[in-house]
Design an enzyme around this catalytic site. Structure first.
Site, mmCIF file in Angstrom:
data_model
loop_
_atom_site.group_PDB
_atom_site.id
_atom_site.type_symbol
_atom_site.label_atom_id
_atom_site.label_comp_id
_atom_site.label_asym_id
_atom_site.label_seq_id
_atom_site.Cartn_x
_atom_site.Cartn_y
_atom_site.Cartn_z
ATOM 1 N N PRO A 1 -5.965 16.270 -23.528
ATOM 2 C CA PRO A 1 -5.448 17.399 -24.854
ATOM 3 C C PRO A 1 -5.055 16.837 -25.749
ATOM 4 O O PRO A 1 -4.974 15.421 -26.463
ATOM 5 C CB PRO A 1 -4.240 17.454 -23.830
ATOM 6 C CG PRO A 1 -3.937 16.249 -22.382
ATOM 7 C CD PRO A 1 -5.812 16.286 -22.421
ATOM 8 N N GLU A 2 -5.306 17.543 -27.010
ATOM 9 C CA GLU A 2 -5.309 17.342 -28.461
ATOM 10 C C GLU A 2 -3.238 17.388 -28.599
ATOM 11 O O GLU A 2 -2.774 17.928 -27.742
ATOM 12 C CB GLU A 2 -5.952 17.500 -29.592
ATOM 13 C CG GLU A 2 -6.884 16.724 -28.904
ATOM 14 C CD GLU A 2 -8.597 17.398 -29.827
ATOM 15 O OE1 GLU A 2 -7.950 17.254 -31.369
ATOM 16 O OE2 GLU A 2 -9.436 17.485 -29.194
ATOM 17 N N ARG B 1 -8.758 12.840 -13.618
ATOM 18 C CA ARG B 1 -9.242 11.186 -14.043
ATOM 19 C C ARG B 1 -8.752 10.199 -14.589
ATOM 20 O O ARG B 1 -9.547 9.025 -14.596
ATOM 21 C CB ARG B 1 -10.015 11.590 -15.335
ATOM 22 C CG ARG B 1 -11.794 12.641 -14.682
ATOM 23 C CD ARG B 1 -12.549 12.475 -15.753
ATOM 24 N NE ARG B 1 -13.043 11.438 -16.745
ATOM 25 C CZ ARG B 1 -13.732 11.989 -17.496
ATOM 26 N NH1 ARG B 1 -13.983 13.025 -18.239
ATOM 27 N NH2 ARG B 1 -14.630 11.102 -18.110
ATOM 28 N N LYS C 1 -0.539 12.708 -29.337
ATOM 29 C CA LYS C 1 -0.072 12.876 -28.190
ATOM 30 C C LYS C 1 0.058 12.118 -27.411
ATOM 31 O O LYS C 1 0.420 11.891 -26.224
ATOM 32 C CB LYS C 1 -1.721 12.692 -27.657
ATOM 33 C CG LYS C 1 -2.946 13.164 -29.031
ATOM 34 C CD LYS C 1 -4.600 12.765 -28.694
ATOM 35 C CE LYS C 1 -5.814 12.667 -29.392
ATOM 36 N NZ LYS C 1 -6.507 12.091 -28.778
#
Ligand SMILES: [Zn+2]
Length: 259
Positions: free
Chosen positions: A2-3, A121, A59
């Protein structure tokens, strides 16, 4: 991904827990606390703490409690789930769903509700008292002079400089490629070589691209996105797109109209 667009959506959703008291704080995966406190100690510190507010720089999502300030980093596949609802259901590089084995943080609150960090992840991270000084100005509110400072004198490729979170915070691979494609500027130019007119165009395009992608619903909704495949043509001018590694990331750009 995600940004900053996705992390801002998480921040807005997490406003629901401001004012609540943490009943239990679980951090089932010590890996996401690497370099920080042990999970059990943090759980003790946070038990009974009140969530006082939320912030975001780039972020990084910042959760202020009256016991500690907690920074949440989402890596490539981290999602926030608030009271069982996910503001972002699925990320481009992450699978959907939220099975327990992907749970990296779960705070439950007195009177009900929960805050979960789900990260398949495990590239995300939980930090206590995060150092905001390591981050550059936030890309969503970046001024022209801040952008000038971030680029000036640098011989690094423009894209690498824009991805450097200590120079400009919040933008990643997708927003940077879309912005440079819209601005007509090559990602491989030395950052410090842009003239003042080009820096102005880049600044305008960065702001407008972030607004547009936010309105469309995410970093992956750009006009260049469907062409991020081998052998694709530029959606603007039809020239063959290039696929290069720039700043360590796979980069799609148009050598015909990005100069
Ligand atoms: Zn083109």
């Amino acid at each position: 991904v995600p940004e900053l667009i996705e992390v801002e959506a998480y921040r807005v959703a997490a406003e629901a827990v401001v004012g609540r008291t943490i009943e239990a704080a679980e951090h089932p995966d010590p890996w996401v606390l690497r370099g920080g406190p042990d999970p059990a100690g943090l759980a003790v510190d946070l038990q009974g703490a009140v969530v006082e507010g939320l912030g975001r720089r780039g972020k990084l999502l910042v959760v202020e409690t009256d016991a500690a300030t907690i920074g949440l980093r989402f890596g490539m596949t981290g999602r926030l789930v608030v009271d069982g609802r996910a503001p972002i259901e699925q990320l481009l590089y992450g699978p959907p769903g939220a099975p327990e084995r992907w749970l990296r943080l779960r705070w439950t609150f007195v009177g009900g509700g929960s805050l979960d960090l789900v990260d398949p992840r495990r590239l995300g991270r939980i930090e206590v008292d995060p150092d905001l000084d390591r981050l550059g100005p936030d890309a969503a509110s970046l001024t022209l002079s801040q952008l000038r400072d971030a680029l000036g004198g640098s011989v690094a490729p423009l894209k690498a400089r824009l991805l450097d979170q200590s120079r400009v915070a919040g933008i990643g691979n997708l927003i940077v490629d879309e912005t440079l494609w819209r601005a007509g500027i090559s990602p491989v130019r030395p950052a410090g070589d842009l003239d003042d007119g080009e820096v102005r165009v880049l600044h305008r395009r960065l702001r407008s691209t972030i607004s547009m992608l936010t309105a469309r619903g995410g970093s992956h909704t750009g006009d260049l996105q469907p062409a991020r495949i081998r052998g694709a043509a530029c959606p603007r001018c039809g020239a063959p797109l290039r696929r290069d590694e720039v700043g360590g990331r796979t980069t799609f750009w148009c050598p015909a109209h990005q100069r």
